[in-house]
Every structure is written in structure tokens, then in C-alpha cells.
Motif scaffolding. Structure first.
Motif, PDB file in Angstrom:
ATOM      1  N   VAL A 173       7.495  -3.055  11.712  1.00 46.74           N
ATOM      2  CA  VAL A 173       6.592  -2.138  11.013  1.00 46.74           C
ATOM      3  C   VAL A 173       5.892  -2.879   9.891  1.00 46.74           C
ATOM      4  O   VAL A 173       6.440  -3.816   9.310  1.00 46.74           O
ATOM      5  N   SER A 174       4.669  -2.469   9.617  1.00 41.48           N
ATOM      6  CA  SER A 174       3.900  -3.034   8.512  1.00 41.48           C
ATOM      7  C   SER A 174       2.851  -2.001   8.111  1.00 41.48           C
ATOM      8  O   SER A 174       2.595  -1.051   8.861  1.00 41.48           O
ATOM      9  N   PRO A 175       2.223  -2.167   6.960  1.00 42.41           N
ATOM     10  CA  PRO A 175       1.138  -1.249   6.599  1.00 42.41           C
ATOM     11  C   PRO A 175       0.025  -1.202   7.651  1.00 42.41           C
ATOM     12  O   PRO A 175      -0.691  -0.214   7.750  1.00 42.41           O
ATOM     13  N   ALA A 176      -0.069  -2.251   8.492  1.00 43.58           N
ATOM     14  CA  ALA A 176      -1.097  -2.288   9.537  1.00 43.58           C
ATOM     15  C   ALA A 176      -0.687  -1.529  10.789  1.00 43.58           C
ATOM     16  O   ALA A 176      -1.502  -1.338  11.687  1.00 43.58           O
ATOM     17  N   GLN A 236       2.845   6.885  11.929  1.00 43.21           N
ATOM     18  CA  GLN A 236       1.632   6.063  11.857  1.00 43.21           C
ATOM     19  C   GLN A 236       0.385   6.931  11.983  1.00 43.21           C
ATOM     20  O   GLN A 236      -0.629   6.655  11.354  1.00 43.21           O
ATOM     21  N   MET A 237       0.463   7.992  12.772  1.00 44.25           N
ATOM     22  CA  MET A 237      -0.711   8.828  13.015  1.00 44.25           C
ATOM     23  C   MET A 237      -0.955   9.856  11.912  1.00 44.25           C
ATOM     24  O   MET A 237      -2.027  10.423  11.826  1.00 44.25           O
ATOM     25  N   GLU A 238       0.044  10.093  11.064  1.00 45.08           N
ATOM     26  CA  GLU A 238      -0.097  11.078   9.984  1.00 45.08           C
ATOM     27  C   GLU A 238      -1.159  10.574   8.993  1.00 45.08           C
ATOM     28  O   GLU A 238      -1.017   9.498   8.424  1.00 45.08           O
ATOM     29  N   PRO A 239      -2.236  11.326   8.787  1.00 47.60           N
ATOM     30  CA  PRO A 239      -3.304  10.869   7.889  1.00 47.60           C
ATOM     31  C   PRO A 239      -2.765  10.531   6.488  1.00 47.60           C
ATOM     32  O   PRO A 239      -2.028  11.314   5.890  1.00 47.60           O
ATOM     33  N   GLY A 240      -3.115   9.342   6.014  1.00 45.86           N
ATOM     34  CA  GLY A 240      -2.741   8.915   4.667  1.00 45.86           C
ATOM     35  C   GLY A 240      -1.293   8.497   4.511  1.00 45.86           C
ATOM     36  O   GLY A 240      -0.841   8.241   3.406  1.00 45.86           O
ATOM     37  N   LEU A 241      -0.534   8.416   5.608  1.00 49.58           N
ATOM     38  CA  LEU A 241       0.875   8.060   5.467  1.00 49.58           C
ATOM     39  C   LEU A 241       1.095   6.614   5.901  1.00 49.58           C
ATOM     40  O   LEU A 241       0.821   5.708   5.145  1.00 49.58           O
ATOM     41  N   GLY A 242       1.580   6.350   7.074  1.00 50.87           N
ATOM     42  CA  GLY A 242       1.844   4.996   7.536  1.00 50.87           C
ATOM     43  C   GLY A 242       3.067   4.392   6.856  1.00 50.87           C
ATOM     44  O   GLY A 242       3.925   5.099   6.330  1.00 50.87           O
ATOM     45  N   PHE A 243       3.138   3.081   6.852  1.00 55.95           N
ATOM     46  CA  PHE A 243       4.307   2.350   6.352  1.00 55.95           C
ATOM     47  C   PHE A 243       3.938   1.593   5.086  1.00 55.95           C
ATOM     48  O   PHE A 243       2.893   0.963   5.010  1.00 55.95           O
ATOM     49  N   ARG A 290       0.840  -1.181   0.000  1.00 53.74           N
ATOM     50  CA  ARG A 290       0.000   0.000   0.000  1.00 53.74           C
ATOM     51  C   ARG A 290       0.879   1.236   0.000  1.00 53.74           C
ATOM     52  O   ARG A 290       2.072   1.163   0.258  1.00 53.74           O
ATOM     53  N   LEU A 291       0.272   2.389  -0.215  1.00 50.48           N
ATOM     54  CA  LEU A 291       1.020   3.636  -0.161  1.00 50.48           C
ATOM     55  C   LEU A 291       1.464   3.893   1.274  1.00 50.48           C
ATOM     56  O   LEU A 291       0.730   3.641   2.222  1.00 50.48           O
ATOM     57  N   GLY A 292       2.666   4.384   1.412  1.00 56.85           N
ATOM     58  CA  GLY A 292       3.205   4.692   2.733  1.00 56.85           C
ATOM     59  C   GLY A 292       4.692   4.950   2.617  1.00 56.85           C
ATOM     60  O   GLY A 292       5.278   4.891   1.534  1.00 56.85           O
ATOM     61  N   VAL A 293       5.322   5.216   3.729  1.00 52.96           N
ATOM     62  CA  VAL A 293       6.753   5.489   3.744  1.00 52.96           C
ATOM     63  C   VAL A 293       7.507   4.216   3.371  1.00 52.96           C
ATOM     64  O   VAL A 293       7.343   3.186   4.028  1.00 52.96           O
ATOM     65  N   PRO A 294       8.338   4.255   2.314  1.00 47.56           N
ATOM     66  CA  PRO A 294       9.141   3.080   1.965  1.00 47.56           C
ATOM     67  C   PRO A 294      10.123   2.752   3.096  1.00 47.56           C
ATOM     68  O   PRO A 294      10.609   3.648   3.796  1.00 47.56           O
ATOM     69  N   VAL A 295      10.415   1.476   3.264  1.00 49.80           N
ATOM     70  CA  VAL A 295      11.267   1.019   4.362  1.00 49.80           C
ATOM     71  C   VAL A 295      12.612   1.747   4.384  1.00 49.80           C
ATOM     72  O   VAL A 295      13.063   2.201   5.435  1.00 49.80           O
ATOM     73  N   HIS A 296      13.262   1.893   3.244  1.00 51.25           N
ATOM     74  CA  HIS A 296      14.592   2.511   3.237  1.00 51.25           C
ATOM     75  C   HIS A 296      14.537   4.006   3.568  1.00 51.25           C
ATOM     76  O   HIS A 296      15.461   4.542   4.175  1.00 51.25           O
ATOM     77  N   VAL A 297      13.455   4.660   3.232  1.00 51.18           N
ATOM     78  CA  VAL A 297      13.272   6.059   3.624  1.00 51.18           C
ATOM     79  C   VAL A 297      13.058   6.119   5.140  1.00 51.18           C
ATOM     80  O   VAL A 297      13.604   6.985   5.825  1.00 51.18           O
ATOM     81  N   LEU A 298      12.272   5.187   5.668  1.00 48.44           N
ATOM     82  CA  LEU A 298      12.055   5.119   7.112  1.00 48.44           C
ATOM     83  C   LEU A 298      13.385   4.902   7.837  1.00 48.44           C
ATOM     84  O   LEU A 298      13.670   5.572   8.831  1.00 48.44           O
ATOM     85  N   LEU A 299      14.202   3.974   7.344  1.00 49.70           N
ATOM     86  CA  LEU A 299      15.488   3.708   7.990  1.00 49.70           C
ATOM     87  C   LEU A 299      16.354   4.962   8.018  1.00 49.70           C
ATOM     88  O   LEU A 299      16.964   5.292   9.039  1.00 49.70           O
ATOM     89  N   ARG A 300      16.412   5.676   6.900  1.00 51.52           N
ATOM     90  CA  ARG A 300      17.211   6.902   6.854  1.00 51.52           C
ATOM     91  C   ARG A 300      16.658   7.946   7.823  1.00 51.52           C
ATOM     92  O   ARG A 300      17.408   8.645   8.508  1.00 51.52           O
ATOM     93  N   HIS A 301      15.353   8.035   7.893  1.00 50.31           N
ATOM     94  CA  HIS A 301      14.702   8.981   8.815  1.00 50.31           C
ATOM     95  C   HIS A 301      15.069   8.644  10.265  1.00 50.31           C
ATOM     96  O   HIS A 301      15.396   9.539  11.055  1.00 50.31           O
ATOM     97  N   LEU A 302      15.044   7.375  10.621  1.00 47.83           N
ATOM     98  CA  LEU A 302      15.316   6.975  12.000  1.00 47.83           C
ATOM     99  C   LEU A 302      16.783   7.172  12.378  1.00 47.83           C
ATOM    100  O   LEU A 302      17.107   7.291  13.561  1.00 47.83           O
ATOM    101  N   LEU A 303      17.679   7.216  11.388  1.00 52.67           N
ATOM    102  CA  LEU A 303      19.090   7.478  11.690  1.00 52.67           C
ATOM    103  C   LEU A 303      19.289   8.860  12.324  1.00 52.67           C
ATOM    104  O   LEU A 303      20.279   9.094  13.011  1.00 52.67           O
ATOM    105  N   ASP A 304      18.378   9.767  12.092  1.00 56.05           N
ATOM    106  CA  ASP A 304      18.478  11.105  12.682  1.00 56.05           C
ATOM    107  C   ASP A 304      17.935  11.173  14.115  1.00 56.05           C
ATOM    108  O   ASP A 304      18.019  12.231  14.748  1.00 56.05           O
ATOM    109  N   CYS A 305      17.392  10.080  14.613  1.00 55.61           N
ATOM    110  CA  CYS A 305      16.849  10.078  15.975  1.00 55.61           C
ATOM    111  C   CYS A 305      17.989  10.047  16.990  1.00 55.61           C
ATOM    112  O   CYS A 305      18.993   9.369  16.798  1.00 55.61           O
TER     113      CYS A 305
END
Length: 187
Positions: free
Chosen positions: A57-60, A30-37, A1-16
Motif C-alpha cells: 500500500v502507498s498513497p498512490a 482506495q475508492m473512498e473519495p479523499g481517503l486512500g492510504f 499525505r492525508l489517508g488511513v494511517p498504516v496501523h489503523v489499516l492493519l487493525r481494520h484488516l484484522l476484522d476481515c
């Protein structure tokens, strides 16, 4: 489904800055409307204060595997109750349940140092379903799975070692970290 691609998520989490910050970011995504994973994955995280977790993480949605005595192990299937129904069926040649059992056995060793971690990533005790996997020649080539590298990281002091190739056949070599000598507040 549409959502943040895994590799984009990984790069995003590197900044945490911490595992807690990664947890906050996962919740916000997950809470961002229309986003998710966009797809399922396991995201192991550790921080300089010694906190560790694996985020499934999963689309669910997402869930967290917490450590037992400071150690968390995970393989390629969901273990969190809330995501078990999302697990895609896999054939016996791709199952990771036996590898999870082997990983848990390695995690019982104390202390867990560099040598134990390298031995863990080189484990071939379960044939084609081992931690360190060789391709099963009885499976069609496009379905074969194998280990292609091993990576070890320490958060304090910061250090990283990589086995470039099948871990049971090559040495783990230190990777220079140019920022490792900087104070944690600067990294």
C-alpha cells in the motif's frame, strides 16, 4: 499525505474473514473519495483456507504480491510494477534487495515447516543486510536497523510463536491463543 494511517489499516484488516475480504476492503478504501492510504507499507495476509498474499500500500494506491506454490516472500521495498515509481530512495545500509533474494532461496526449500521458518528468521548469512539484522556500527546510531523479534503464525490449526528479541539469540515460544479451540465460524 492525508489517508488511513498504516496501523489503523492493519487493525481494520484484522476484522476481515479472508484474504479475498481484505482485498475488497483495500479496494473500497482506495475508492473512498479523499481517503486512500497515508503511507507506504507491506501487509502480509493469510486466512484459514490457506490463501496468502502480500498487499503493498502507498498513497498512490495498492498492489498485490501473489504466492508462488503457496509461498509469498517480501521485504522492505516495493516489488509490484505499479508501485515501483513510488519507492523512496534508500541508502545501501537500508536496502532490502539482498534480503529478498535470501528469502526467496529459503522459500525454495520443501517442505517448509516450523524448523525451516525459524532458521529463515534467524538467517545471518549476509552480515548487516541479513534477514536477522544486527546494527551496523559504522552507521550513525539514529540510522541503524536491527531485528527486534520474530513471529511465526499458522492458520490451521491456529498457532503462534514469538521470539522476543533478536531471533538468532532467543527461542521461539508458543503464544496461547484463547480462541484457537473455537470453530472458524465463531472466531
Amino acid at each position: 499525505r492525508l489517508g488511513v494511517p498504516v496501523h489503523v489499516l492493519l487493525r481494520h484488516l484484522l476484522d476481515c474473514r479472508s484474504v479475498a475480504h481484505a482485498r475488497e476492503r483495500l479496494h473500497a478504501l482506495q475508492m473512498e473519495p479523499g481517503l486512500g492510504f497515508g503511507a507506504a507499507s507491506n501487509v502480509p495476509c493469510a486466512d484459514a483456507e490457506g490463501q496468502v498474499a502480500c498487499f503493498e500500500v502507498s498513497p498512490a494506491g495498492w498492489a498485490e504480491v501473489t504466492p508462488t506454490e503457496g509461498v509469498v516472500v517480501h521485504t522492505n521495498h516495493f516489488v509490484c510494477e505499479s508501485l515501483l515509481a513510488e519507492q523512496a530512495p534508500v541508502g545501501p545500509g537500508l536496502s532490502s534487495h539482498s534480503r529478498l533474494s535470501t528469502a526467496r532461496q529459503h522459500a525454495l526449500q520443501t517442505p517448509i515447516g516450523q524448523a525451516e521458518l525459524e532458521r529463515f528468521l534467524r538467517d545471518e548469512s549476509d552480515g548487516f543486510l541479513s534477514i536477522c539484522r544486527s546494527p551496523d556500527p559504522s552507521i550513525a546510531p539514529e540510522s541503524r536497523v536491527e531485528s527486534v523479534a520474530g513471529i511465526l503464525m499458522h492458520t490451521q490449526p491456529p498457532a503462534m510463536w514469538v521470539a522476543c528479541g533478536v531471533p538468532s539469540r532467543v527461542a521461539f515460544e508458543a503464544v496461547p491463543l484463547p480462541w484457537a479451540d473455537q470453530p472458524a465460524s465463531v472466531r
